[in-house]
Each structure stands twice: as C-alpha cells, then as structure tokens.
Design an enzyme around this catalytic site. Sequence first.
Site, PDB file in Angstrom:
ATOM      1  N   HIS A  68      41.251 -14.811 -33.449  1.00 41.42           N
ATOM      2  CA  HIS A  68      40.065 -14.814 -32.309  1.00 41.42           C
ATOM      3  C   HIS A  68      40.186 -16.283 -31.577  1.00 41.42           C
ATOM      4  O   HIS A  68      39.408 -17.521 -32.383  1.00 41.42           O
ATOM      5  CB  HIS A  68      39.258 -14.117 -32.552  1.00 41.42           C
ATOM      6  CG  HIS A  68      40.076 -12.607 -32.699  1.00 41.42           C
ATOM      7  ND1 HIS A  68      38.745 -11.790 -32.657  1.00 41.42           N
ATOM      8  CD2 HIS A  68      40.008 -11.925 -33.213  1.00 41.42           C
ATOM      9  CE1 HIS A  68      39.068 -10.325 -32.975  1.00 41.42           C
ATOM     10  NE2 HIS A  68      40.714 -10.708 -33.387  1.00 41.42           N
ATOM     11  N   GLU A  70      36.963 -17.580 -30.437  1.00 39.29           N
ATOM     12  CA  GLU A  70      35.309 -18.017 -30.982  1.00 39.29           C
ATOM     13  C   GLU A  70      35.884 -18.265 -32.254  1.00 39.29           C
ATOM     14  O   GLU A  70      35.299 -19.779 -33.006  1.00 39.29           O
ATOM     15  CB  GLU A  70      35.052 -16.951 -31.090  1.00 39.29           C
ATOM     16  CG  GLU A  70      34.548 -16.424 -29.465  1.00 39.29           C
ATOM     17  CD  GLU A  70      35.675 -14.693 -28.997  1.00 39.29           C
ATOM     18  OE1 GLU A  70      34.843 -14.304 -28.839  1.00 39.29           O
ATOM     19  OE2 GLU A  70      36.411 -14.960 -30.061  1.00 39.29           O
TER      20      GLU A  70
END
Length: 190
Positions: A68, A70
Amino acid sequence: MMDTLRLVRSTHPGVGDVDVRMMQRAIQLARSAAAAGEVPIAAVIYRGDEVIAEAANNRECEADPTGHAEIVAIRAAGRKLGEWRLEGCSMAVTLEPCPMCAGALVNARLSKLVYGATDPKAGACETLYSIPGDTRLNHRCQMHGGVLAPQCVELLRAFFRERRAEQRRAKEATRAADAAKAATQARRSA
C-alpha cells in the site's frame, strides 16, 4: 515537480496550503500508478515544505499484499531519516487508510494525516474505525479527511470503470473464440 502544482487554498480547518500541495502531488503519483496498472492510491510524507518520501501502491508490480502507498512511503521515510519515529511528519494520501496502514501511522508516530476520499469498505481513520485517533493507543495523530476528495474519488472511479470495461472486453473475446471453436467443430462433425 512540486513547482508545477497550482496553488489551491484549503477550505478545511487545520489543513494548510502545504497540505493541499502535498495532496496534489499524491494525486499526480496516483495517476502514474494507474497508468502502471496499480490502483491509483499514493502518499507523500513531508515535514513543512520538505518531501521526506513519496510512494504509490505497488501491490501488483511487487506481488506484495502490504504494498500500500502508505506502507511503502513510511518505510522510505524511515530509511531516509534513519529512524522509525516520524514525529513532526505529516502524510497526504489519496484514500483513507485501511486498518493495516492506519496502524502503521500510529506505530510510525506520524503527527498529521490528510486524506482525500473516504473508504466505505476499509476506511480505518474515520469511516469504519478511528485507529489513529483511538485514545487507548500510545500515539494519536491529527486527521483531516476530504481534502481534494472530488479529484481523488474520480481517479478511483475512472480506474475501476476502465478495469470493468477491460474485463467485459476479455469476456466477450472469450465468448467469441468459444463460439468460433464450436462452429469449427460442428462443421467437422457434419
């Protein structure tokens, strides 16, 4: 690249012009991710005007379920700063973080999260859960959602609209090939 971003004044309390510029940068990165076949989600970690790290989803190209935006950005920021504590840093991300990413924000000690679109299926910051704001945890970060949300939402909608169209075309091509094969076999049998 940050020079090419046009200035958009924030209308969100607690969100400054720097936060909006960083979200614009995240949107640019998300567009690049979509062009590479990744879901168009991107994150920028910054301290003041300085970009510490930036990343887009890379789950498909890396075959990594934790790829992901993030998580990738947090790892890069920790390496750049030489420490895992990202205190004083903020993150702009195009989609509300999931439980895994929200937990990583807390563990990384990020000070502020700015996100675009809410995620009704997995949003763990305000939609389904409030992990970064949970007072039972040892760290909390400020959260500001809906920043440039229309652009973030449209990126995701366009990506999945195109993906569904590709799946329909592939299904139609398979049906046509199957029909041609069946017609050929029928002619041979006759």
